[in-house]
Design a protein around this motif. Structure first.
Motif, PDB file in Angstrom:
ATOM      1  N   TRP A  59      34.742  52.206  39.833  1.00 49.81           N
ATOM      2  CA  TRP A  59      35.531  53.447  39.774  1.00 49.81           C
ATOM      3  C   TRP A  59      36.974  53.020  39.964  1.00 49.81           C
ATOM      4  O   TRP A  59      37.335  52.461  40.997  1.00 49.81           O
ATOM      5  CB  TRP A  59      35.096  54.419  40.851  1.00 49.81           C
ATOM      6  CG  TRP A  59      35.857  55.712  40.845  1.00 49.81           C
ATOM      7  CD1 TRP A  59      36.799  56.096  41.760  1.00 49.81           C
ATOM      8  CD2 TRP A  59      35.754  56.782  39.899  1.00 49.81           C
ATOM      9  NE1 TRP A  59      37.285  57.341  41.429  1.00 49.81           N
ATOM     10  CE2 TRP A  59      36.656  57.782  40.293  1.00 49.81           C
ATOM     11  CE3 TRP A  59      34.990  56.984  38.750  1.00 49.81           C
ATOM     12  CZ2 TRP A  59      36.810  58.973  39.574  1.00 49.81           C
ATOM     13  CZ3 TRP A  59      35.150  58.168  38.061  1.00 49.81           C
ATOM     14  CH2 TRP A  59      36.050  59.147  38.472  1.00 49.81           C
ATOM     15  N   ARG A  60      37.797  53.242  38.954  1.00 49.79           N
ATOM     16  CA  ARG A  60      39.159  52.745  39.051  1.00 49.79           C
ATOM     17  C   ARG A  60      40.152  53.659  38.354  1.00 49.79           C
ATOM     18  O   ARG A  60      39.801  54.449  37.490  1.00 49.79           O
ATOM     19  CB  ARG A  60      39.264  51.329  38.519  1.00 49.79           C
ATOM     20  CG  ARG A  60      39.035  51.168  37.035  1.00 49.79           C
ATOM     21  CD  ARG A  60      39.329  49.769  36.591  1.00 49.79           C
ATOM     22  NE  ARG A  60      40.715  49.462  36.877  1.00 49.79           N
ATOM     23  CZ  ARG A  60      41.243  48.251  36.844  1.00 49.79           C
ATOM     24  NH1 ARG A  60      40.517  47.217  36.525  1.00 49.79           N
ATOM     25  NH2 ARG A  60      42.504  48.053  37.105  1.00 49.79           N
ATOM     26  N   HIS A  61      41.398  53.496  38.745  1.00 50.59           N
ATOM     27  CA  HIS A  61      42.509  54.236  38.155  1.00 50.59           C
ATOM     28  C   HIS A  61      43.219  53.324  37.175  1.00 50.59           C
ATOM     29  O   HIS A  61      43.448  52.151  37.451  1.00 50.59           O
ATOM     30  CB  HIS A  61      43.492  54.674  39.254  1.00 50.59           C
ATOM     31  CG  HIS A  61      44.648  55.454  38.727  1.00 50.59           C
ATOM     32  ND1 HIS A  61      45.870  54.878  38.467  1.00 50.59           N
ATOM     33  CD2 HIS A  61      44.757  56.758  38.393  1.00 50.59           C
ATOM     34  CE1 HIS A  61      46.699  55.809  38.010  1.00 50.59           C
ATOM     35  NE2 HIS A  61      46.044  56.955  37.950  1.00 50.59           N
ATOM     36  N   ARG A  62      43.575  53.886  36.020  1.00 49.84           N
ATOM     37  CA  ARG A  62      44.382  53.160  35.036  1.00 49.84           C
ATOM     38  C   ARG A  62      45.750  53.818  34.979  1.00 49.84           C
ATOM     39  O   ARG A  62      45.874  54.983  34.602  1.00 49.84           O
ATOM     40  CB  ARG A  62      43.715  53.188  33.653  1.00 49.84           C
ATOM     41  CG  ARG A  62      42.445  52.361  33.558  1.00 49.84           C
ATOM     42  CD  ARG A  62      42.766  50.895  33.702  1.00 49.84           C
ATOM     43  NE  ARG A  62      41.565  50.075  33.495  1.00 49.84           N
ATOM     44  CZ  ARG A  62      41.575  48.767  33.480  1.00 49.84           C
ATOM     45  NH1 ARG A  62      42.699  48.098  33.654  1.00 49.84           N
ATOM     46  NH2 ARG A  62      40.463  48.096  33.302  1.00 49.84           N
ATOM     47  N   ASP A  66      47.048  57.163  33.383  1.00 50.68           N
ATOM     48  CA  ASP A  66      47.027  57.967  34.609  1.00 50.68           C
ATOM     49  C   ASP A  66      45.701  58.710  34.750  1.00 50.68           C
ATOM     50  O   ASP A  66      45.656  59.921  34.981  1.00 50.68           O
ATOM     51  CB  ASP A  66      48.197  58.950  34.670  1.00 50.68           C
ATOM     52  CG  ASP A  66      48.358  59.575  36.061  1.00 50.68           C
ATOM     53  OD1 ASP A  66      47.886  58.960  37.046  1.00 50.68           O
ATOM     54  OD2 ASP A  66      48.925  60.678  36.152  1.00 50.68           O
ATOM     55  N   TRP A  68      41.398  58.340  36.168  1.00 52.27           N
ATOM     56  CA  TRP A  68      40.319  57.677  36.893  1.00 52.27           C
ATOM     57  C   TRP A  68      39.090  57.662  36.005  1.00 52.27           C
ATOM     58  O   TRP A  68      38.870  58.587  35.214  1.00 52.27           O
ATOM     59  CB  TRP A  68      39.997  58.429  38.176  1.00 52.27           C
ATOM     60  CG  TRP A  68      41.007  58.234  39.255  1.00 52.27           C
ATOM     61  CD1 TRP A  68      42.118  59.001  39.479  1.00 52.27           C
ATOM     62  CD2 TRP A  68      41.009  57.211  40.239  1.00 52.27           C
ATOM     63  NE1 TRP A  68      42.816  58.504  40.550  1.00 52.27           N
ATOM     64  CE2 TRP A  68      42.146  57.407  41.051  1.00 52.27           C
ATOM     65  CE3 TRP A  68      40.163  56.145  40.536  1.00 52.27           C
ATOM     66  CZ2 TRP A  68      42.452  56.583  42.124  1.00 52.27           C
ATOM     67  CZ3 TRP A  68      40.465  55.323  41.611  1.00 52.27           C
ATOM     68  CH2 TRP A  68      41.608  55.546  42.387  1.00 52.27           C
ATOM     69  N   GLY A  69      38.269  56.628  36.149  1.00 51.28           N
ATOM     70  CA  GLY A  69      37.027  56.592  35.387  1.00 51.28           C
ATOM     71  C   GLY A  69      36.144  55.429  35.788  1.00 51.28           C
ATOM     72  O   GLY A  69      36.564  54.513  36.495  1.00 51.28           O
ATOM     73  N   TRP A  70      34.895  55.505  35.328  1.00 49.85           N
ATOM     74  CA  TRP A  70      33.934  54.424  35.533  1.00 49.85           C
ATOM     75  C   TRP A  70      34.136  53.387  34.443  1.00 49.85           C
ATOM     76  O   TRP A  70      34.305  53.733  33.271  1.00 49.85           O
ATOM     77  CB  TRP A  70      32.501  54.955  35.462  1.00 49.85           C
ATOM     78  CG  TRP A  70      32.112  55.849  36.578  1.00 49.85           C
ATOM     79  CD1 TRP A  70      31.919  57.203  36.520  1.00 49.85           C
ATOM     80  CD2 TRP A  70      31.857  55.462  37.927  1.00 49.85           C
ATOM     81  NE1 TRP A  70      31.566  57.678  37.758  1.00 49.85           N
ATOM     82  CE2 TRP A  70      31.516  56.631  38.643  1.00 49.85           C
ATOM     83  CE3 TRP A  70      31.884  54.250  38.611  1.00 49.85           C
ATOM     84  CZ2 TRP A  70      31.205  56.621  39.994  1.00 49.85           C
ATOM     85  CZ3 TRP A  70      31.577  54.238  39.964  1.00 49.85           C
ATOM     86  CH2 TRP A  70      31.243  55.403  40.643  1.00 49.85           C
ATOM     87  N   GLU A  71      34.118  52.112  34.831  1.00 51.06           N
ATOM     88  CA  GLU A  71      34.277  51.018  33.880  1.00 51.06           C
ATOM     89  C   GLU A  71      33.312  49.902  34.208  1.00 51.06           C
ATOM     90  O   GLU A  71      32.710  49.867  35.279  1.00 51.06           O
ATOM     91  CB  GLU A  71      35.707  50.464  33.916  1.00 51.06           C
ATOM     92  CG  GLU A  71      36.754  51.429  33.423  1.00 51.06           C
ATOM     93  CD  GLU A  71      38.136  50.799  33.323  1.00 51.06           C
ATOM     94  OE1 GLU A  71      38.252  49.558  33.414  1.00 51.06           O
ATOM     95  OE2 GLU A  71      39.098  51.557  33.125  1.00 51.06           O
ATOM     96  N   SER A 140      39.256  47.906  41.744  1.00 49.56           N
ATOM     97  CA  SER A 140      38.596  49.219  41.742  1.00 49.56           C
ATOM     98  C   SER A 140      38.640  49.830  43.134  1.00 49.56           C
ATOM     99  O   SER A 140      38.759  49.128  44.139  1.00 49.56           O
ATOM    100  CB  SER A 140      37.146  49.083  41.280  1.00 49.56           C
ATOM    101  OG  SER A 140      36.417  48.247  42.147  1.00 49.56           O
ATOM    102  N   ALA A 141      38.531  51.157  43.172  1.00 49.90           N
ATOM    103  CA  ALA A 141      38.492  51.874  44.450  1.00 49.90           C
ATOM    104  C   ALA A 141      37.112  51.760  45.084  1.00 49.90           C
ATOM    105  O   ALA A 141      36.980  51.764  46.303  1.00 49.90           O
ATOM    106  CB  ALA A 141      38.860  53.342  44.245  1.00 49.90           C
ATOM    107  N   GLU A 159      34.323  60.882  32.363  1.00 44.76           N
ATOM    108  CA  GLU A 159      34.397  59.950  33.492  1.00 44.76           C
ATOM    109  C   GLU A 159      34.181  58.500  33.076  1.00 44.76           C
ATOM    110  O   GLU A 159      34.371  57.597  33.889  1.00 44.76           O
ATOM    111  CB  GLU A 159      33.399  60.352  34.578  1.00 44.76           C
ATOM    112  CG  GLU A 159      33.770  61.656  35.256  1.00 44.76           C
ATOM    113  CD  GLU A 159      32.852  62.002  36.404  1.00 44.76           C
ATOM    114  OE1 GLU A 159      32.323  61.088  37.078  1.00 44.76           O
ATOM    115  OE2 GLU A 159      32.649  63.206  36.645  1.00 44.76           O
TER     116      GLU A 159
END
Length: 178
Positions: A59-62, A66, A68-71, A140-141, A159
């Motif tokens: 789970w991270r911010h790009r 701007d 958030w999403g799963w990668e 990632s968070a 997401e």
């Protein structure tokens, strides 16, 4: 057959991550146009599916979008590095889990109209946790095992935004009969 021809390129920007070129392109009707070409090194992507049909996601911010999403863990391949080895390395660095043998799932070119970014996605059906906090925890968070059955819903909600992750996760869900 209608083919665009790249007659020449000149570099307008370069760093260790990418090269931006302007290409002199000849269209099938003989017209010419300047076309931007972004040249990137190949990308290795990794995922692991456990016995419960869950995948380990980040789970991270790009900052660029701007959002958030799963990668899936991913990164560039080093000079002379095998893509499967790069995928395993990135997975361990970004999750703290060491994957089992990696198998090629798919290869995609997310933006072939402007970029040479070639992504090879690998997967394994097992992993061993080797550290509580990943070496690249800043990537990632949080990291979470997510059921493959939830993937279509996460994609529909926006997401999972990364094209390589969408393609890979849908392919894995199909392969695993989820």
């Amino acid at each position: 057959m209608s083919v665009w021809r790249n007659l020449s390129e000149r570099t307008v920007y370069e760093n260790k991550w990418c090269t931006v070129n302007m290409a002199d392109v000849e269209l099938p009707d003989g017209q010419h146009l300047d076309h931007t070409v972004i040249r990137l090194r190949p990308v290795a992507v990794a995922t692991v599916v456990n016995d419960a049909n869950e995948v380990l996601l980040l789970w991270r911010h790009r900052f660029i979008t701007d959002a958030w999403g799963w990668e899936l863990p991913s990164g560039g391949t080093g000079a002379g590095e095998e893509p499967a080895a790069a995928a395993a390395r990135e997975f361990e660095e970004e999750t703290g889990w060491r994957p089992g043998p990696m198998r090629l799932l798919l290869a995609v070119d997310p933006m072939p109209g402007i970029s040479t970014s070639h992504h090879r996605v690998y997967w394994s059906d097992r992993a061993e946790q080797v550290r509580d906090v990943p070496a690249d925890a800043f990537e990632s968070a949080r990291r979470e095992w997510v059921p493959l059955a939830k993937i279509p819903e996460l994609i529909a909600r926006g997401e999972v935004r990364s094209a390589n992750a969408v393609a890979a996760l849908l392919m894995l869900a199909r392969l695993r009969g989820v």
